[in-house]
Scaffold this motif. Sequence first.
Motif, PDB file in Angstrom:
ATOM      1  N   MET A   1      11.454   4.443  -4.058  1.00  0.00           N
ATOM      2  CA  MET A   1      12.326   5.006  -3.036  1.00  0.00           C
ATOM      3  C   MET A   1      12.828   6.391  -3.438  1.00  0.00           C
ATOM      4  O   MET A   1      13.006   7.269  -2.580  1.00  0.00           O
ATOM      5  N   ILE A   2      13.047   6.620  -4.744  1.00  0.00           N
ATOM      6  CA  ILE A   2      13.456   7.937  -5.218  1.00  0.00           C
ATOM      7  C   ILE A   2      12.364   8.963  -4.925  1.00  0.00           C
ATOM      8  O   ILE A   2      12.645  10.075  -4.452  1.00  0.00           O
ATOM      9  N   ARG A   3      11.118   8.596  -5.194  1.00  0.00           N
ATOM     10  CA  ARG A   3      10.014   9.525  -4.941  1.00  0.00           C
ATOM     11  C   ARG A   3       9.884   9.818  -3.444  1.00  0.00           C
ATOM     12  O   ARG A   3       9.578  10.941  -3.036  1.00  0.00           O
ATOM     13  N   ARG A   4      10.114   8.796  -2.611  1.00  0.00           N
ATOM     14  CA  ARG A   4      10.090   9.017  -1.159  1.00  0.00           C
ATOM     15  C   ARG A   4      11.244   9.939  -0.743  1.00  0.00           C
ATOM     16  O   ARG A   4      11.066  10.841   0.085  1.00  0.00           O
ATOM     17  N   GLN A   5      12.432   9.701  -1.314  1.00  0.00           N
ATOM     18  CA  GLN A   5      13.590  10.521  -0.985  1.00  0.00           C
ATOM     19  C   GLN A   5      13.374  11.976  -1.380  1.00  0.00           C
ATOM     20  O   GLN A   5      13.713  12.898  -0.620  1.00  0.00           O
ATOM     21  N   MET A   6      12.775  12.202  -2.552  1.00  0.00           N
ATOM     22  CA  MET A   6      12.517  13.574  -3.000  1.00  0.00           C
ATOM     23  C   MET A   6      11.485  14.259  -2.095  1.00  0.00           C
ATOM     24  O   MET A   6      11.574  15.470  -1.843  1.00  0.00           O
ATOM     25  N   ALA A   7      10.506  13.486  -1.624  1.00  0.00           N
ATOM     26  CA  ALA A   7       9.514  14.070  -0.715  1.00  0.00           C
ATOM     27  C   ALA A   7      10.178  14.515   0.582  1.00  0.00           C
ATOM     28  O   ALA A   7       9.831  15.565   1.138  1.00  0.00           O
ATOM     29  N   LEU A   8      11.153  13.733   1.066  1.00  0.00           N
ATOM     30  CA  LEU A   8      11.835  14.084   2.308  1.00  0.00           C
ATOM     31  C   LEU A   8      12.841  15.208   2.103  1.00  0.00           C
ATOM     32  O   LEU A   8      12.958  16.113   2.935  1.00  0.00           O
ATOM     33  N   GLU A   9      13.585  15.173   0.996  1.00  0.00           N
ATOM     34  CA  GLU A   9      14.654  16.157   0.780  1.00  0.00           C
ATOM     35  C   GLU A   9      14.134  17.479   0.241  1.00  0.00           C
ATOM     36  O   GLU A   9      14.559  18.546   0.695  1.00  0.00           O
ATOM     37  N   LEU A  10      13.238  17.425  -0.744  1.00  0.00           N
ATOM     38  CA  LEU A  10      12.787  18.656  -1.399  1.00  0.00           C
ATOM     39  C   LEU A  10      11.394  19.088  -0.963  1.00  0.00           C
ATOM     40  O   LEU A  10      10.988  20.219  -1.220  1.00  0.00           O
TER      41      LEU A  10
ATOM     42  N   ILE B   1       0.845  -1.203   0.000  1.00  0.00           N
ATOM     43  CA  ILE B   1       0.000   0.000   0.000  1.00  0.00           C
ATOM     44  C   ILE B   1       0.880   1.252   0.000  1.00  0.00           C
ATOM     45  O   ILE B   1       0.621   2.210  -0.740  1.00  0.00           O
ATOM     46  N   ASP B   2       1.936   1.257   0.822  1.00  0.00           N
ATOM     47  CA  ASP B   2       2.837   2.415   0.866  1.00  0.00           C
ATOM     48  C   ASP B   2       3.511   2.631  -0.484  1.00  0.00           C
ATOM     49  O   ASP B   2       3.672   3.774  -0.939  1.00  0.00           O
ATOM     50  N   ALA B   3       3.889   1.515  -1.144  1.00  0.00           N
ATOM     51  CA  ALA B   3       4.536   1.636  -2.456  1.00  0.00           C
ATOM     52  C   ALA B   3       3.572   2.219  -3.486  1.00  0.00           C
ATOM     53  O   ALA B   3       3.939   3.105  -4.267  1.00  0.00           O
ATOM     54  N   ASP B   4       2.321   1.737  -3.486  1.00  0.00           N
ATOM     55  CA  ASP B   4       1.323   2.268  -4.422  1.00  0.00           C
ATOM     56  C   ASP B   4       1.036   3.733  -4.140  1.00  0.00           C
ATOM     57  O   ASP B   4       0.857   4.533  -5.071  1.00  0.00           O
ATOM     58  N   LEU B   5       1.000   4.093  -2.842  1.00  0.00           N
ATOM     59  CA  LEU B   5       0.735   5.489  -2.478  1.00  0.00           C
ATOM     60  C   LEU B   5       1.887   6.385  -2.924  1.00  0.00           C
ATOM     61  O   LEU B   5       1.669   7.467  -3.492  1.00  0.00           O
ATOM     62  N   ASN B   6       3.114   5.930  -2.704  1.00  0.00           N
ATOM     63  CA  ASN B   6       4.276   6.733  -3.103  1.00  0.00           C
ATOM     64  C   ASN B   6       4.402   6.839  -4.612  1.00  0.00           C
ATOM     65  O   ASN B   6       4.914   7.827  -5.141  1.00  0.00           O
ATOM     66  N   ALA B   7       3.948   5.792  -5.322  1.00  0.00           N
ATOM     67  CA  ALA B   7       4.007   5.817  -6.782  1.00  0.00           C
ATOM     68  C   ALA B   7       2.876   6.623  -7.394  1.00  0.00           C
ATOM     69  O   ALA B   7       2.830   6.804  -8.608  1.00  0.00           O
ATOM     70  N   GLY B   8       1.948   7.117  -6.554  1.00  0.00           N
ATOM     71  CA  GLY B   8       0.837   7.911  -7.049  1.00  0.00           C
ATOM     72  C   GLY B   8      -0.282   7.095  -7.656  1.00  0.00           C
ATOM     73  O   GLY B   8      -1.181   7.640  -8.299  1.00  0.00           O
ATOM     74  N   MET B   9      -0.264   5.763  -7.438  1.00  0.00           N
ATOM     75  CA  MET B   9      -1.293   4.908  -8.034  1.00  0.00           C
ATOM     76  C   MET B   9      -2.599   4.976  -7.258  1.00  0.00           C
ATOM     77  O   MET B   9      -3.666   4.689  -7.804  1.00  0.00           O
ATOM     78  N   ILE B  10      -2.543   5.335  -5.955  1.00  0.00           N
ATOM     79  CA  ILE B  10      -3.741   5.455  -5.135  1.00  0.00           C
ATOM     80  C   ILE B  10      -3.650   6.749  -4.335  1.00  0.00           C
ATOM     81  O   ILE B  10      -2.567   7.291  -4.115  1.00  0.00           O
ATOM     82  N   SER B  11      -4.805   7.216  -3.873  1.00  0.00           N
ATOM     83  CA  SER B  11      -4.849   8.433  -3.070  1.00  0.00           C
ATOM     84  C   SER B  11      -4.711   8.085  -1.590  1.00  0.00           C
ATOM     85  O   SER B  11      -4.715   6.920  -1.196  1.00  0.00           O
ATOM     86  N   ASP B  12      -4.593   9.130  -0.750  1.00  0.00           N
ATOM     87  CA  ASP B  12      -4.499   8.910   0.695  1.00  0.00           C
ATOM     88  C   ASP B  12      -5.742   8.222   1.228  1.00  0.00           C
ATOM     89  O   ASP B  12      -5.660   7.346   2.097  1.00  0.00           O
ATOM     90  N   ALA B  13      -6.914   8.617   0.705  1.00  0.00           N
ATOM     91  CA  ALA B  13      -8.172   8.016   1.166  1.00  0.00           C
ATOM     92  C   ALA B  13      -8.220   6.529   0.804  1.00  0.00           C
ATOM     93  O   ALA B  13      -8.634   5.689   1.613  1.00  0.00           O
ATOM     94  N   GLU B  14      -7.793   6.205  -0.421  1.00  0.00           N
ATOM     95  CA  GLU B  14      -7.781   4.797  -0.827  1.00  0.00           C
ATOM     96  C   GLU B  14      -6.785   3.998   0.001  1.00  0.00           C
ATOM     97  O   GLU B  14      -7.061   2.848   0.380  1.00  0.00           O
ATOM     98  N   ALA B  15      -5.643   4.587   0.288  1.00  0.00           N
ATOM     99  CA  ALA B  15      -4.652   3.897   1.123  1.00  0.00           C
ATOM    100  C   ALA B  15      -5.204   3.645   2.526  1.00  0.00           C
ATOM    101  O   ALA B  15      -5.020   2.558   3.087  1.00  0.00           O
TER     102      ALA B  15
END
Length: 678
Positions: free
Chosen positions: A370-379, A146-160
């Motif tokens: 993991m890149i998308r997660r890293q960018m969310a944390l760094e940028l 679920i976390d991977a799908d959420l980070n990949a933008g495949m599902i929304s926060d509500a769906e997660a």
Amino acid sequence: MGVRDLSVLLGVILIIAMLIIPLPTIMLDFLIIINISLALIIILVAMNTREPLQFSIFPTLLLLVTLFRLGLNVSTTRSILSEAQAGNVIDTFGSFVVSGNALVGFVVFLILVVIQFLVITKGAERVSEVGARFTLDAMPGKQMSIDADLNAGMISDAEAKERREKIEQEADFYGSMDGASKFVKGDAIAGIVIVIINLIFGFIIGMMQQGMTFDESVTTFTLLTVGDGLVSQIPALLISTATGIVVTRAASEGSLGYDVTKQIFAYPKMLYVAGGTILMLGIVTPIYPIVTFPIAILLIIGGYMLSQNELKTTEEEDVINEEETEDDMKSPESVVNLLQIDPIEFEFGYGLIPLADANQGGDLLDRVVMIRRQMALELGMIVPVIRIRDNIQLQPNEYTIKIKGNEIAKGELLLDHYMAMSPGVEDESIVGIETVEPAFGMPALWIGEEMKEQAELSGYTVVDPPSVVSTHLTEVVKRHAHELLGREETKQLVDHLKETYPALVEEVTPSSLSTGEIQKVLTNLLRENVSIRNLPTIFETMADYGSMTKDMDLLTEYVRQSLSRQISKQMTTPGEPLYVVTLSGTIEKKIADSIQQTEHGNFLAMDPNESQRILESAASETDRLAQMGQTSVILCSPAVRMYVRQLIERYLPQVPVLSYNELEADIEVQSVGVVNGE
């Protein structure tokens, strides 16, 4: 309290009453029929659910129904032993159903108990236990998915959130079923014990208290006990079967009947085989053909009809698909869809397919997450979904990275090699294929597995191809983050901030600043690699100065100053001073005098020759600093910082430009060079 709540409470009170208060036989008849009806309803509902959670109340309902049935057993036992009768329903089961033969009825009762206890109840209990254990073991993997799908933008926060709640409910359900199935097992044992008690004590009471002969006592109490056993064990058997159906039911798109008929009859040719086998049994064995032939013919006819229906359905689907394809080609929407451009694309040649194919051990998709997660944390920004696809027009080992349809970077990988980067002192024994590290442009070598250990001992940095490409992709995303932050992405960030800081967001937008103006400030920060994760502080500053100026570049300077602690931490190393190149007073004055003010904002209008001299001097000083192994940083006054950045941005994009107001007071600064434009 509603009628439904009262009905359940009254039902529980009635169960308790049955255990204590003797009930008239007419009421026992009603309660027995109600018990059978409840069992029928439960098994029918279990057969029509698509997944176990649709019948999530089943564990509790199983307990209540079992308790109700045991209460009935107590009441009927009291009536049988005290009055030698238990109502019309039990008499009917004891005489009509077993034709008055108590021995036959007793055998039928024992068979029902054995089937329920040894087959259905035992199996349902085991499946519940295994299902509960497997569900709990699978929870971490499902949560990560679920976390991977959420980070990949495949599902929304509500769906997660909905999917996480469903996983928790599944774990609770199977855990409850594991416990509830023990009640079914105990109920089967209690049924056997109650029958034995009724038989033994019935004989004794009938002869000693009611004056019956031995034959009368045996006949009367055997028929009543067997009838009581049948009317309790038949609903118990239905409930046990429902338990097995619920815990063995996988999620599906239809009811049990729909799935059974769909999946069993999914292969019409198998009906031909079954029909032929039954037909041969009637021919080569003594089994009467009148029994086998009708069944065989029915199977063969059914297989033929299903084959025709399947062929017809296939033809209709082909026609529909052709029509849809033609319509799609003719419709304007088919052209409109071609206009869409992906924000980020990663294309690779066919030789790099194992990099992205999980079946071949590729983990590129996981690395992208993991890149998308890293960018969310760094940028502090949400990187759009990265589209990954193969491209036969590329060389087999080549890959390209595109931003909004334009190629930004490219590279080449050798999947069976490692990339080795020199520590500065070359080792002549390390040989390989010369190349360039794509992310930072450093010279490197592709070396084989046999030379990897030697290269590491010589101080080389050795990385595998997936790490090379993920590092390159990360740096490209960082470098072009400001291009990926559009108005839609900005609105998502603002909406997310509004959930926790509604008053702050309402003060900034839309009255003071529009979404586009907020985007301009955020992209200005990202362009210089300043994280926008601290949105509350950024919005506090925009709330303070947004009404004072409409120059977004100037507003960005105010925001940068409010982020001084963050910028200072980003630029310095703990325990070491910050080495900087400063601007001479003459240069700062020339830049300040060259600022032209217009109604659309300020810009730098400097003589080209003067600009060239400043650029050459800045490049010389920063290069000298880089050769010393220090980070190149230009430090100037707040009034000219953004104009200095504009001046060097095209030629020295990676060199940070800071103002004095952006450094914390406790930062030790050492000037190691001066830009004087000479």
